[in-house]
Design a protein around this motif. Sequence first.
Motif, PDB file in Angstrom:
ATOM      1  N   UNK A 154       0.854  -1.188   0.000  1.00 53.01           N
ATOM      2  CA  UNK A 154       0.000   0.000   0.000  1.00 53.01           C
ATOM      3  C   UNK A 154       0.888   1.236   0.000  1.00 53.01           C
ATOM      4  N   UNK A 155       0.550   2.213  -0.833  1.00 47.32           N
ATOM      5  CA  UNK A 155       1.390   3.384  -1.045  1.00 47.32           C
ATOM      6  C   UNK A 155       0.626   4.672  -0.735  1.00 47.32           C
ATOM      7  N   UNK A 156       1.362   5.760  -0.643  1.00 43.50           N
ATOM      8  CA  UNK A 156       0.784   7.042  -0.257  1.00 43.50           C
ATOM      9  C   UNK A 156       0.076   7.721  -1.440  1.00 43.50           C
ATOM     10  N   UNK A 157      -1.191   8.098  -1.278  1.00 44.05           N
ATOM     11  CA  UNK A 157      -1.894   8.849  -2.329  1.00 44.05           C
ATOM     12  C   UNK A 157      -1.348  10.266  -2.499  1.00 44.05           C
ATOM     13  N   UNK A 158      -0.864  10.848  -1.414  1.00 43.16           N
ATOM     14  CA  UNK A 158      -0.231  12.167  -1.387  1.00 43.16           C
ATOM     15  C   UNK A 158       0.932  12.115  -0.413  1.00 43.16           C
ATOM     16  N   UNK A 159       1.860  13.051  -0.543  1.00 44.53           N
ATOM     17  CA  UNK A 159       2.878  13.167   0.502  1.00 44.53           C
ATOM     18  C   UNK A 159       2.177  13.499   1.809  1.00 44.53           C
ATOM     19  N   UNK A 160       2.620  12.864   2.888  1.00 45.76           N
ATOM     20  CA  UNK A 160       1.958  13.113   4.162  1.00 45.76           C
ATOM     21  C   UNK A 160       2.889  12.998   5.348  1.00 45.76           C
ATOM     22  N   UNK A 161       2.598  13.807   6.363  1.00 39.38           N
ATOM     23  CA  UNK A 161       3.307  13.723   7.646  1.00 39.38           C
ATOM     24  C   UNK A 161       2.433  12.933   8.613  1.00 39.38           C
ATOM     25  N   UNK A 162       2.980  11.853   9.128  1.00 41.89           N
ATOM     26  CA  UNK A 162       2.223  10.999  10.031  1.00 41.89           C
ATOM     27  C   UNK A 162       1.950  11.729  11.340  1.00 41.89           C
ATOM     28  N   UNK A 163       0.678  11.712  11.727  1.00 43.92           N
ATOM     29  CA  UNK A 163       0.278  12.402  12.952  1.00 43.92           C
ATOM     30  C   UNK A 163      -0.169  11.449  14.047  1.00 43.92           C
ATOM     31  N   UNK A 164      -0.838  10.355  13.656  1.00 43.08           N
ATOM     32  CA  UNK A 164      -1.435   9.489  14.666  1.00 43.08           C
ATOM     33  C   UNK A 164      -1.816   8.156  14.030  1.00 43.08           C
ATOM     34  N   UNK A 165      -1.721   7.070  14.805  1.00 44.43           N
ATOM     35  CA  UNK A 165      -2.252   5.789  14.360  1.00 44.43           C
ATOM     36  C   UNK A 165      -3.195   5.246  15.421  1.00 44.43           C
ATOM     37  N   UNK A 166      -4.185   4.482  14.972  1.00 45.40           N
ATOM     38  CA  UNK A 166      -5.129   3.838  15.874  1.00 45.40           C
ATOM     39  C   UNK A 166      -5.288   2.392  15.438  1.00 45.40           C
ATOM     40  N   UNK A 167      -4.937   1.471  16.329  1.00 43.85           N
ATOM     41  CA  UNK A 167      -5.219   0.060  16.099  1.00 43.85           C
ATOM     42  C   UNK A 167      -6.593  -0.232  16.682  1.00 43.85           C
ATOM     43  N   UNK A 168      -7.474  -0.838  15.859  1.00 48.89           N
ATOM     44  CA  UNK A 168      -8.830  -1.141  16.303  1.00 48.89           C
ATOM     45  C   UNK A 168      -9.049  -2.648  16.197  1.00 48.89           C
ATOM     46  N   UNK A 169      -9.286  -3.339  17.316  1.00 54.39           N
ATOM     47  CA  UNK A 169      -9.514  -4.784  17.251  1.00 54.39           C
ATOM     48  C   UNK A 169     -10.863  -5.092  16.613  1.00 54.39           C
ATOM     49  N   UNK A 170     -11.032  -6.327  16.162  1.00 49.09           N
ATOM     50  CA  UNK A 170     -12.306  -6.706  15.566  1.00 49.09           C
ATOM     51  C   UNK A 170     -12.263  -8.094  14.971  1.00 49.09           C
ATOM     52  N   UNK A 171     -13.320  -8.419  14.224  1.00 50.49           N
ATOM     53  CA  UNK A 171     -13.414  -9.700  13.541  1.00 50.49           C
ATOM     54  C   UNK A 171     -12.518  -9.694  12.310  1.00 50.49           C
ATOM     55  N   UNK A 172     -12.527 -10.813  11.588  1.00 52.20           N
ATOM     56  CA  UNK A 172     -11.756 -10.909  10.346  1.00 52.20           C
ATOM     57  C   UNK A 172     -12.634 -11.548   9.259  1.00 52.20           C
TER      58      UNK A 172
END
Length: 294
Positions: A154-172
Motif C-alpha cells: 500500500x502506497x501514499x496517495x499524497x505526501x503526508x506527515x504521520x500524525x497518529x495511528x489507531x489500532x482497532x480490534x475486531x473480527x476478520x
Amino acid sequence: MPAVPTASWQDYLKSLPLYLLPHHAISRLTLRLTRLRTRWFKNAFIHWFTHQYDVNLDESLYRQAQDFEHFNAFFTRELAPGTRPIEGDACTVVSPADGHISQIGDIDDDTVFQAKGHSFSVTELLGGDTQDAGLFRNGSFITVYLSPRDYHRVHMPLEGKLRRTIYVPGRLFSVAPHTTRVIPRLFARNERLVALFDTCAGPMAMVLVGAINVAAIETVWAGLVTPPHRRQIEARDFTDSDIILQRGSEMGRFNMGSTVIVLFGEHAVRWQSMFAAEAPLRMGEAIGSAENPR
C-alpha cells in the motif's frame, strides 16, 4: 454511472457461514503456513496460487518461485522498477494500491457507503474518536479492494506527515465483494489500522482493513502491527516523530490481501469522474486532485 450491485442468494450462501468461523485462529494458521521455508512446499504453493489466480509475475522484481524465501515473500512481492509510474504533480491524488474500487464518493455527514443497503460511520471506522471523525465529516472517500492476484503493498496517495495511528480490534470477515454486499458495517467490524496524515489536501486517513487469512498488517515506520491481536483500541501519537512519506512511496502492506480505505475532509479533493465502483486501479494512477492545495 454503472448500476450498484445488489446481493444475490449466492452472496448470502457464501457469506453467512463466516459468522461461525474462528477468524483469528484460522489467520494464525495461515501466518505459519505462508512462512514455511520448506522448499518443495513453498514452491508448489506459489506455482498453484500463480495459476489459480492468474498472477502476473512479469511485473515482479523476482519471477521464479525459488527466488522467494516463503509464500508470504511472494505474496508481498516487490515490483520491478518503473512498472508503476506515479502520475501527476504534488497534489494529484494517486491510487494507493492495485485492485478494484469497491466504492468511491462523498461522505454523507458521518456516513460512508459500503454497498446497496449497507453503510457505516466514519466515527466507528476510526475507533470511536469523534474529534478524529470530525475531520472527515462531509468529506470524500475511496475504498479499494485488493484481490488475491494483486500486488499487496500500500502506497501514499499524497505526501503526508504521520500524525497518529489507531489500532482497532475486531473480527476478520472476508472483504471480497460478495461479503460487502451482505455483511452490515463490514469494514467497521473487522480488525484494522488507521493512519492519520497531514497533506497538501488537509487531513487524510488511510485505513488498512484486515480480513480472514490476512495474518499480518505492517507499516514502514513500525513494522509488524498485527499480530498479536489485541482486545483494546491502541492509539499512538507521532506528531513529534517527523515521519514524512513521499507521494507514491510504500506506507504498509498486507500479508495476504484485504482492503484500504482513504478519507479526506470536506471540499479537500475532487475525484476524476471516470472512476466508479468496480473500476480497476493500478498503484500510482491519478484518481483525483486537491481542490485547495495548502
